[in-house]
Motif scaffolding. Structure first.
Motif, PDB file in Angstrom:
ATOM      1  N   TYR A   7       0.798  -1.225   0.000  1.00  0.00           N
ATOM      2  CA  TYR A   7       0.000   0.000   0.000  1.00  0.00           C
ATOM      3  C   TYR A   7       0.832   1.277   0.000  1.00  0.00           C
ATOM      4  O   TYR A   7       0.402   2.310  -0.514  1.00  0.00           O
ATOM      5  CB  TYR A   7      -0.963   0.005   1.195  1.00  0.00           C
ATOM      6  CG  TYR A   7      -0.306   0.105   2.551  1.00  0.00           C
ATOM      7  CD1 TYR A   7      -0.294   1.291   3.265  1.00  0.00           C
ATOM      8  CD2 TYR A   7       0.301  -1.009   3.134  1.00  0.00           C
ATOM      9  CE1 TYR A   7       0.292   1.377   4.516  1.00  0.00           C
ATOM     10  CE2 TYR A   7       0.887  -0.935   4.373  1.00  0.00           C
ATOM     11  CZ  TYR A   7       0.878   0.263   5.066  1.00  0.00           C
ATOM     12  OH  TYR A   7       1.467   0.332   6.307  1.00  0.00           O
ATOM     13  N   ARG A  51      -4.209   0.622   7.217  1.00  0.00           N
ATOM     14  CA  ARG A  51      -3.591   1.162   6.008  1.00  0.00           C
ATOM     15  C   ARG A  51      -3.809   2.671   5.887  1.00  0.00           C
ATOM     16  O   ARG A  51      -2.886   3.428   5.547  1.00  0.00           O
ATOM     17  CB  ARG A  51      -4.172   0.458   4.764  1.00  0.00           C
ATOM     18  CG  ARG A  51      -3.922  -1.054   4.717  1.00  0.00           C
ATOM     19  CD  ARG A  51      -2.449  -1.360   4.878  1.00  0.00           C
ATOM     20  NE  ARG A  51      -2.122  -2.759   4.669  1.00  0.00           N
ATOM     21  CZ  ARG A  51      -1.370  -3.472   5.483  1.00  0.00           C
ATOM     22  NH1 ARG A  51      -0.904  -2.917   6.608  1.00  0.00           N
ATOM     23  NH2 ARG A  51      -1.053  -4.714   5.211  1.00  0.00           N
ATOM     24  N   SER A 324      -0.956  -9.076   5.544  1.00  0.00           N
ATOM     25  CA  SER A 324      -0.686  -7.678   5.866  1.00  0.00           C
ATOM     26  C   SER A 324       0.632  -7.218   5.252  1.00  0.00           C
ATOM     27  O   SER A 324       0.792  -6.050   4.904  1.00  0.00           O
ATOM     28  CB  SER A 324      -0.642  -7.480   7.384  1.00  0.00           C
ATOM     29  OG  SER A 324      -1.892  -7.743   7.960  1.00  0.00           O
TER      30      SER A 324
END
Length: 332
Positions: A7, A51, A324
């Motif tokens: 991300y 995030r 993750s």
């Protein structure tokens, strides 16, 4: 977009869209499973909040060094939480009556002012040595460490985990105190002292796997400053790691919300994360407790047959992969 492990490499608009798409998919799957499976105990992990808070914290926090009061993302976090509240109602509406509900986080969030180059500090203080001279910035690689000279090394992201190289417990305790006493006086870039917090593993954990834990946990400025594992940095402070930057980092206090009638207020309303399991245990019958199954997360330390067999021997019923920090293609 299983967990958006990459991300930090996305543009903000693209990341926000992917987070909503990911969350919507997760919730629809959860609702389907609730309706079509028989459950004693069900857990959903929402990674979207993590995030967004890591990457969008400056958008609303006026104390953040990069805060712009006129930025277009100032309501992004609030809007996502409003969206989640609506989705939680959808989930709760399909649950049977009198079901125990817990909404909890394993940590809180706060702004991040920067990162401390902890391994570079250990090099500077004469605790960490490498086989070859470090001439440029690079990721910490344990295979390059000179173990004949090294007495300590560190890993971590939002707090430091310092491992000591010594088989002698007396020497290890002396080394622990020596490093802690030096770090107590660690300063911010402006010369003021950081608010330091230390935890020794033997004072926190018990059990036969204690030797696997780092010797010292370090909170720099009570987690306002994170940790950078990379070596060869210019100075002791960094804005980012080789993996990217964070606007927000983990904080000691999270949230805990429950509809349980069996919980008493603890310490003026505060609850410790270790108190969560007893609350669940009090709600379960003896028969349900006898049939508890254990889900274990597979990571770098357990990514081989020997360690998987050890986990199975210790009671693992199911194995899961944490996305993750791992993309789907990498897991395959």
């Amino acid at each position: 977009s299983v967990g958006l492990a990459s991300y930090k490499n996305l543009g903000k608009d693209e990341m926000i869209k992917k987070i909503y798409d990911m969350t919507e998919t997760q919730i629809e799957v959860l609702k389907y499973l609730i309706k079509n499976e028989e459950w004693d105990f069900c857990v959903w992990v929402c990674i979207g909040t993590d995030r967004l808070q890591h990457t969008m914290w400056s958008s609303f926090d006026e104390k953040h060094k990069d805060h712009d009061p006129f930025n277009k993302y100032k309501n992004t976090l609030k809007d996502y939480y409003i969206y989640l509240d609506k989705k939680l109602k959808e989930i709760i509406d399909i649950l049977p009556k009198n079901v125990l509900i817990i909404i909890a986080s394993d940590h809180g969030f706060n702004r991040m002012d920067g990162r401390v180059n902890l391994n570079d500090w250990l090099i500077k203080e004469g605790y960490l040595f490498f086989k070859k001279e470090i001439k440029e910035r690079e990721k910490f690689d344990i295979s390059k460490v000179d173990w004949n000279k090294t007495r300590a090394y560190a890993v971590g992201a939002y707090f430091g985990r310092i491992y000591l190289k010594s088989d002698n417990e007396y020497e290890k305790k002396i080394l622990e105190d020596e490093i802690i006493n030096k770090l107590k006086f660690f300063k911010r870039p402006d010369g003021s002292l950081m608010k330091m917090v230390f935890h020794k593993s033997r004072e926190v954990y018990i059990g036969k796997y204690l030797s696997n834990a780092p010797s010292i946990y370090v909170y720099f400025d009570n987690l306002i400053w994170g940790v950078n594992n990379d070596i060869g940095n210019s100075g002791l402070y960094s804005e980012l790691t080789l993996l990217g930057s964070d606007e927000g980092g983990h904080a000691p206090q999270g949230i805990f919300i429950t509809n349980s009638k069996k919980i008493n207020k603890i310490n003026n309303g505060e609850i410790d994360i270790l108190d969560v399991y007893p609350i669940i245990e009090n709600e379960l019958s003896n028969n349900e407790l006898d049939n508890i199954e254990y889900v274990c997360t597979i990571g770098p330390a357990s990514n081989n047959d020997e360690n998987l067999q050890k986990l199975k021997k210790e009671g693992m019923t199911y194995a899961r992969i944490n996305f993750s920090h791992l993309e789907l293609d990498q897991a395959k």
